[in-house]
Design an enzyme around this catalytic site. Structure first.
Site, PDB file in Angstrom:
ATOM      1  N   ASP A  36       0.853  -1.198   0.000  1.00 28.23           N
ATOM      2  CA  ASP A  36       0.000   0.000   0.000  1.00 28.23           C
ATOM      3  C   ASP A  36       0.884   1.242   0.000  1.00 28.23           C
ATOM      4  OD1 ASP A  36      -3.244   0.342   1.069  1.00 28.23           O
ATOM      5  OD2 ASP A  36      -1.951   2.115   0.962  1.00 28.23           O
ATOM      6  N   LEU A  38      -0.175   4.063   1.151  1.00 29.82           N
ATOM      7  CA  LEU A  38      -0.645   4.878   2.284  1.00 29.82           C
ATOM      8  C   LEU A  38      -0.967   6.297   1.815  1.00 29.82           C
ATOM      9  CD1 LEU A  38       1.627   3.640   5.227  1.00 29.82           C
ATOM     10  CD2 LEU A  38      -0.646   2.830   4.541  1.00 29.82           C
ATOM     11  N   THR A 133     -15.554  -2.614  -9.739  1.00 26.38           N
ATOM     12  CA  THR A 133     -16.785  -1.994  -9.249  1.00 26.38           C
ATOM     13  C   THR A 133     -17.920  -2.149 -10.255  1.00 26.38           C
ATOM     14  OG1 THR A 133     -17.763   0.172  -8.804  1.00 26.38           O
ATOM     15  CG2 THR A 133     -15.830   0.177 -10.188  1.00 26.38           C
ATOM     16  N   ASP A 134     -19.154  -2.075  -9.764  1.00 30.19           N
ATOM     17  CA  ASP A 134     -20.314  -2.109 -10.679  1.00 30.19           C
ATOM     18  C   ASP A 134     -20.426  -0.817 -11.488  1.00 30.19           C
ATOM     19  OD1 ASP A 134     -21.118  -0.390  -8.623  1.00 30.19           O
ATOM     20  OD2 ASP A 134     -23.042  -1.387  -8.254  1.00 30.19           O
ATOM     21  N   GLU A 135     -19.673   0.225 -11.083  1.00 29.33           N
ATOM     22  CA  GLU A 135     -19.820   1.525 -11.762  1.00 29.33           C
ATOM     23  C   GLU A 135     -19.338   1.479 -13.213  1.00 29.33           C
ATOM     24  OE1 GLU A 135     -18.915   4.938  -9.278  1.00 29.33           O
ATOM     25  OE2 GLU A 135     -19.251   3.751  -7.477  1.00 29.33           O
ATOM     26  N   TYR A 158     -13.671   8.237 -12.477  1.00 29.66           N
ATOM     27  CA  TYR A 158     -13.363   7.063 -11.643  1.00 29.66           C
ATOM     28  C   TYR A 158     -13.768   5.778 -12.366  1.00 29.66           C
ATOM     29  CZ  TYR A 158     -14.293   3.391  -8.163  1.00 29.66           C
ATOM     30  OH  TYR A 158     -14.348   2.184  -7.492  1.00 29.66           O
ATOM     31  N   SER A 159     -15.031   5.712 -12.815  1.00 31.02           N
ATOM     32  CA  SER A 159     -15.480   4.448 -13.411  1.00 31.02           C
ATOM     33  C   SER A 159     -14.789   4.193 -14.747  1.00 31.02           C
ATOM     34  CB  SER A 159     -17.003   4.396 -13.533  1.00 31.02           C
ATOM     35  OG  SER A 159     -17.511   5.508 -14.218  1.00 31.02           O
ATOM     36  N   LYS A 162     -11.523   2.589 -13.819  1.00 35.33           N
ATOM     37  CA  LYS A 162     -11.699   1.193 -13.392  1.00 35.33           C
ATOM     38  C   LYS A 162     -12.041   0.322 -14.604  1.00 35.33           C
ATOM     39  CE  LYS A 162     -11.620  -0.446  -9.794  1.00 35.33           C
ATOM     40  NZ  LYS A 162     -10.528  -1.014  -8.963  1.00 35.33           N
ATOM     41  N   ASN A 188     -20.099  -0.569  -0.964  1.00 38.19           N
ATOM     42  CA  ASN A 188     -19.829  -1.204   0.332  1.00 38.19           C
ATOM     43  C   ASN A 188     -20.046  -0.214   1.457  1.00 38.19           C
ATOM     44  OD1 ASN A 188     -17.199  -3.674   0.031  1.00 38.19           O
ATOM     45  ND2 ASN A 188     -18.682  -3.099  -1.515  1.00 38.19           N
ATOM     46  N   ASP A 288     -26.085  19.117  -7.361  1.00 36.74           N
ATOM     47  CA  ASP A 288     -25.832  17.717  -7.690  1.00 36.74           C
ATOM     48  C   ASP A 288     -24.383  17.505  -8.137  1.00 36.74           C
ATOM     49  OD1 ASP A 288     -26.496  15.088  -7.940  1.00 36.74           O
ATOM     50  OD2 ASP A 288     -27.967  15.365  -9.557  1.00 36.74           O
ATOM     51  N   GLY A 291     -22.619  14.818 -13.640  1.00 38.34           N
ATOM     52  CA  GLY A 291     -22.745  13.500 -14.296  1.00 38.34           C
ATOM     53  C   GLY A 291     -23.179  12.389 -13.353  1.00 38.34           C
TER      54      GLY A 291
HETATM   55  P1  NAD Z   1      -9.946   3.004  -0.414  1.00 38.27           P
HETATM   56  O1  NAD Z   1      -9.830   4.319  -1.110  1.00 38.27           O
HETATM   57  O2  NAD Z   1     -10.527   2.953   0.967  1.00 38.27           O
HETATM   58  O3  NAD Z   1      -8.505   2.314  -0.320  1.00 38.27           O
HETATM   59  C1  NAD Z   1      -7.617   2.286  -1.408  1.00 38.27           C
HETATM   60  C2  NAD Z   1      -6.241   1.879  -0.896  1.00 38.27           C
HETATM   61  O4  NAD Z   1      -5.340   1.867  -2.028  1.00 38.27           O
HETATM   62  C3  NAD Z   1      -5.652   2.836   0.141  1.00 38.27           C
HETATM   63  O5  NAD Z   1      -5.124   2.115   1.228  1.00 38.27           O
HETATM   64  C4  NAD Z   1      -4.552   3.560  -0.625  1.00 38.27           C
HETATM   65  O6  NAD Z   1      -3.467   3.971   0.201  1.00 38.27           O
HETATM   66  C5  NAD Z   1      -4.133   2.507  -1.644  1.00 38.27           C
HETATM   67  N1  NAD Z   1      -3.516   3.104  -2.839  1.00 38.27           N
HETATM   68  C6  NAD Z   1      -4.001   4.141  -3.576  1.00 38.27           C
HETATM   69  N2  NAD Z   1      -3.152   4.433  -4.572  1.00 38.27           N
HETATM   70  C7  NAD Z   1      -2.114   3.563  -4.491  1.00 38.27           C
HETATM   71  C8  NAD Z   1      -0.933   3.355  -5.252  1.00 38.27           C
HETATM   72  N3  NAD Z   1      -0.610   4.139  -6.294  1.00 38.27           N
HETATM   73  N4  NAD Z   1      -0.100   2.350  -4.887  1.00 38.27           N
HETATM   74  C9  NAD Z   1      -0.381   1.553  -3.825  1.00 38.27           C
HETATM   75  N5  NAD Z   1      -1.482   1.727  -3.048  1.00 38.27           N
HETATM   76  C10 NAD Z   1      -2.341   2.711  -3.385  1.00 38.27           C
HETATM   77  O7  NAD Z   1     -10.766   2.066  -1.414  1.00 38.27           O
HETATM   78  P2  NAD Z   1     -11.858   0.942  -1.117  1.00 38.27           P
HETATM   79  O8  NAD Z   1     -13.182   1.567  -0.984  1.00 38.27           O
HETATM   80  O9  NAD Z   1     -11.353   0.047  -0.054  1.00 38.27           O
HETATM   81  O10 NAD Z   1     -11.843   0.167  -2.513  1.00 38.27           O
HETATM   82  C11 NAD Z   1     -10.916  -0.895  -2.736  1.00 38.27           C
HETATM   83  C12 NAD Z   1     -11.128  -1.453  -4.137  1.00 38.27           C
HETATM   84  O11 NAD Z   1     -12.465  -1.939  -4.267  1.00 38.27           O
HETATM   85  C13 NAD Z   1     -10.944  -0.407  -5.236  1.00 38.27           C
HETATM   86  O12 NAD Z   1     -10.286  -1.035  -6.318  1.00 38.27           O
HETATM   87  C14 NAD Z   1     -12.368  -0.008  -5.610  1.00 38.27           C
HETATM   88  O13 NAD Z   1     -12.429   0.403  -6.948  1.00 38.27           O
HETATM   89  C15 NAD Z   1     -13.102  -1.305  -5.370  1.00 38.27           C
HETATM   90  N6  NAD Z   1     -14.529  -1.156  -5.000  1.00 38.27           N
HETATM   91  C16 NAD Z   1     -14.912  -0.312  -3.984  1.00 38.27           C
HETATM   92  C17 NAD Z   1     -16.261  -0.238  -3.633  1.00 38.27           C
HETATM   93  C18 NAD Z   1     -16.732   0.639  -2.496  1.00 38.27           C
HETATM   94  O14 NAD Z   1     -17.951   0.759  -2.280  1.00 38.27           O
HETATM   95  N7  NAD Z   1     -15.849   1.238  -1.715  1.00 38.27           N
HETATM   96  C19 NAD Z   1     -17.224  -1.002  -4.327  1.00 38.27           C
HETATM   97  C20 NAD Z   1     -16.782  -1.845  -5.358  1.00 38.27           C
HETATM   98  C21 NAD Z   1     -15.435  -1.932  -5.683  1.00 38.27           C
HETATM   99  P1  TYD Z   2     -20.492   7.642  -2.506  1.00 39.31           P
HETATM  100  O1  TYD Z   2     -20.448   7.095  -1.113  1.00 39.31           O
HETATM  101  O2  TYD Z   2     -19.534   8.717  -2.891  1.00 39.31           O
HETATM  102  O3  TYD Z   2     -20.384   6.383  -3.489  1.00 39.31           O
HETATM  103  P2  TYD Z   2     -20.599   6.300  -5.115  1.00 39.31           P
HETATM  104  O4  TYD Z   2     -20.622   7.658  -5.678  1.00 39.31           O
HETATM  105  O5  TYD Z   2     -19.391   5.539  -5.540  1.00 39.31           O
HETATM  106  O6  TYD Z   2     -21.879   5.553  -5.293  1.00 39.31           O
HETATM  107  O7  TYD Z   2     -21.963   8.204  -2.757  1.00 39.31           O
HETATM  108  C1  TYD Z   2     -23.119   7.377  -2.607  1.00 39.31           C
HETATM  109  C2  TYD Z   2     -24.310   8.185  -3.084  1.00 39.31           C
HETATM  110  O8  TYD Z   2     -24.513   9.291  -2.181  1.00 39.31           O
HETATM  111  C3  TYD Z   2     -24.110   8.816  -4.452  1.00 39.31           C
HETATM  112  O9  TYD Z   2     -25.355   8.798  -5.157  1.00 39.31           O
HETATM  113  C4  TYD Z   2     -23.706  10.253  -4.162  1.00 39.31           C
HETATM  114  C5  TYD Z   2     -24.438  10.546  -2.859  1.00 39.31           C
HETATM  115  N1  TYD Z   2     -23.751  11.506  -1.949  1.00 39.31           N
HETATM  116  C6  TYD Z   2     -24.450  12.614  -1.432  1.00 39.31           C
HETATM  117  O10 TYD Z   2     -25.649  12.810  -1.713  1.00 39.31           O
HETATM  118  N2  TYD Z   2     -23.780  13.459  -0.599  1.00 39.31           N
HETATM  119  C7  TYD Z   2     -22.469  13.267  -0.250  1.00 39.31           C
HETATM  120  O11 TYD Z   2     -21.900  14.112   0.504  1.00 39.31           O
HETATM  121  C8  TYD Z   2     -21.775  12.132  -0.765  1.00 39.31           C
HETATM  122  C9  TYD Z   2     -20.336  11.858  -0.433  1.00 39.31           C
HETATM  123  C10 TYD Z   2     -22.454  11.256  -1.611  1.00 39.31           C
END
Ligand code: NAD
Ligand code: TYD
Length: 352
Positions: A36, A38, A133-135, A158-159, A162, A188, A288, A291
């Site tokens: 990581d 960090l 991700t599903d995105e 982001y999407s 990914k 999650n 909003d 996008g």
């Molecule tokens: P997060 O942002 O909490 O953690 C990401 C981690 O990656 C951090 O510890 C960061 O330090 C590390 N990192 C970032 N850039 C780096 C680099 N260049 N080299 C090494 N380490 C690096 O993310 P998360 O929510 O735990 O998501 C983890 C994975 O799951 C991601 O790939 C994300 O796309 C995917 N995912 C997340 C969700 C969600 O709801 N959070 C849902 C589906 C998929």
């Molecule tokens: P988020 O947790 O950023 O996840 P994602 O955009 O990857 O789905 O946001 C979840 C939903 O909540 C999304 O529709 C955007 C909305 N949202 C708000 O309405 N206010 C906020 O401050 C944030 C962070 C998200």
């Protein structure tokens, strides 16, 4: 006997820390290397309970540094990779897309190259597992669910990053025969999520009597899964998933943002001993997100049918556990919201 070495990337982040914990505790015969960088989202405090385990090693490295990643593969002979490291927040991707290109695209290709070079003499018993991700499927507007066969249609930087990394993983499988699996999961929630994402942000703001910034009308729909259930799914896909396959992971648990926020508000009122309705008064509708995807919803029948996975927690139980965790781990929240967090918050929400 030499232990099987598995490299988990992004293990100091939200989902990664739950995956590292599960693998370290469940598989004493594996040695888990957590790589990581960090960034602001990575926090070793997420792993204090297992950091002394004999089968765990932390490596601080940046996936963008190709030479460093190559040399780690030469040094450690990893047999498996579970790749979670990423820039993961949509709002940040709108302000800084290049960070997402570097880590999510270039970082993933660097990791693929290192694995290919280290494994090409013998791909037996090797696996590159890419967590996505599903995105990547875009935004649903009229009913229906994302299937593994749904065409990619990413709508945010982001999407798009990914989706690009998923394409590279499949291209390396097709071209170089590197064994891969991919999973695409829905939103999650749970302990250790950085409070830029909806649920921990709103829990923290309610506790501190700060406004709850709801984007647009709060009508966007997300499909929420408890993080430990995602980690359990990753364990199953890693061990039982078929080479070259994709598995969608989701909780069949759709909520409009506003309904979800009201559940969080009601539960927080009870937990904090506040008069019912107090927290809802903090709801503030703001401009909003650019996008903003309307709806995500996963059809998770393939992983349920083929691998026997199912979510273990109902949403009501999961959200209560989550709120309890943030309320009893206030120090964790205070630490991650110190430093640059105030600047981030002002920049994002100050002008909405
Ligand atoms: P997060 O942002 O909490 O953690 C990401 C981690 O990656 C951090 O510890 C960061 O330090 C590390 N990192 C970032 N850039 C780096 C680099 N260049 N080299 C090494 N380490 C690096 O993310 P998360 O929510 O735990 O998501 C983890 C994975 O799951 C991601 O790939 C994300 O796309 C995917 N995912 C997340 C969700 C969600 O709801 N959070 C849902 C589906 C998929
Ligand atoms: P988020 O947790 O950023 O996840 P994602 O955009 O990857 O789905 O946001 C979840 C939903 O909540 C999304 O529709 C955007 C909305 N949202 C708000 O309405 N206010 C906020 O401050 C944030 C962070 C998200």
């Amino acid at each position: 006997m030499t232990k099987k070495s598995i490299l988990i990337t992004g293990g100091a982040g939200f989902i990664g820390s739950h995956v590292v914990r599960l693998f370290v505790q469940k598989y004493p015969d594996y040695h888990i290397f957590n790589l990581d960088k960090l960034t602001y989202a990575g926090n070793l405090k997420n792993l204090t309970d297992i950091e002394q385990a004999p089968n765990y090693t932390f490596i601080k490295a940046d996936l963008v540094d190709a030479l460093a990643i190559e040399s780690l593969f030469q040094k450690h002979q990893f047999e498996g990779v579970i790749h979670l490291a990423a820039e993961s927040h949509v709002d940040r991707s709108i302000t800084n897309p290049m960070d997402f290109v570097m880590t999510n695209v270039v970082g993933t290709v660097n990791l693929l190259n290192a694995a290919k070079n280290a494994w090409k003499a013998d791909f037996n018993n090797k696996l590159f597992y890419h967590v996505s991700t599903d995105e990547v499927y875009g935004s649903l507007h009229d009913g229906g669910f994302f299937l593994e066969t749904t065409p990619y249609d990413p709508q945010s930087p982001y999407s798009a990053s990914k989706a690009s990394s998923d394409h590279f993983v499949r291209a390396y499988h097709n071209t170089y025969k590197i064994p891969v699996v991919i999973s695409n999961c829905s939103n999650n929630y749970g302990p250790n999520q950085f409070p830029e994402k909806l649920i921990p942000l709103f829990i923290n703001n309610i506790r501190n009597n700060k406004p709850l910034p709801v984007y647009g009308k709060g009508e966007n729909v997300r499909d929420w899964l408890y993080v430990v259930d995602h980690a359990r799914a990753i364990d199953m896909v890693y061990h039982k998933g078929k080479n070259g396959e994709t598995y969608n992971i989701g909780g069949f648990n759709e909520w409009t943002n506003i309904d979800l926020i009201k559940v969080v508000c009601k539960t927080m009122d009870v937990k904090l001993g506040r008069t019912p309705g107090t927290s809802e008064q903090l709801i503030t509708y703001v401009t909003d997100r650019a996008g903003h995807d309307l709806r995500y919803a996963i059809d998770a029948q393939k992983i349920m049918r083929e691998l026997g996975w199912e979510p273990s927690l109902q949403f009501e139980e999961g959200i209560e556990k989550t709120i309890d965790w943030y309320l009893t781990n206030q120090q964790w929240m205070d630490e991650v919201t110190s430093g640059d967090y105030a600047n981030y918050y002002d920049n994002l929400y100050g002008n909405r």
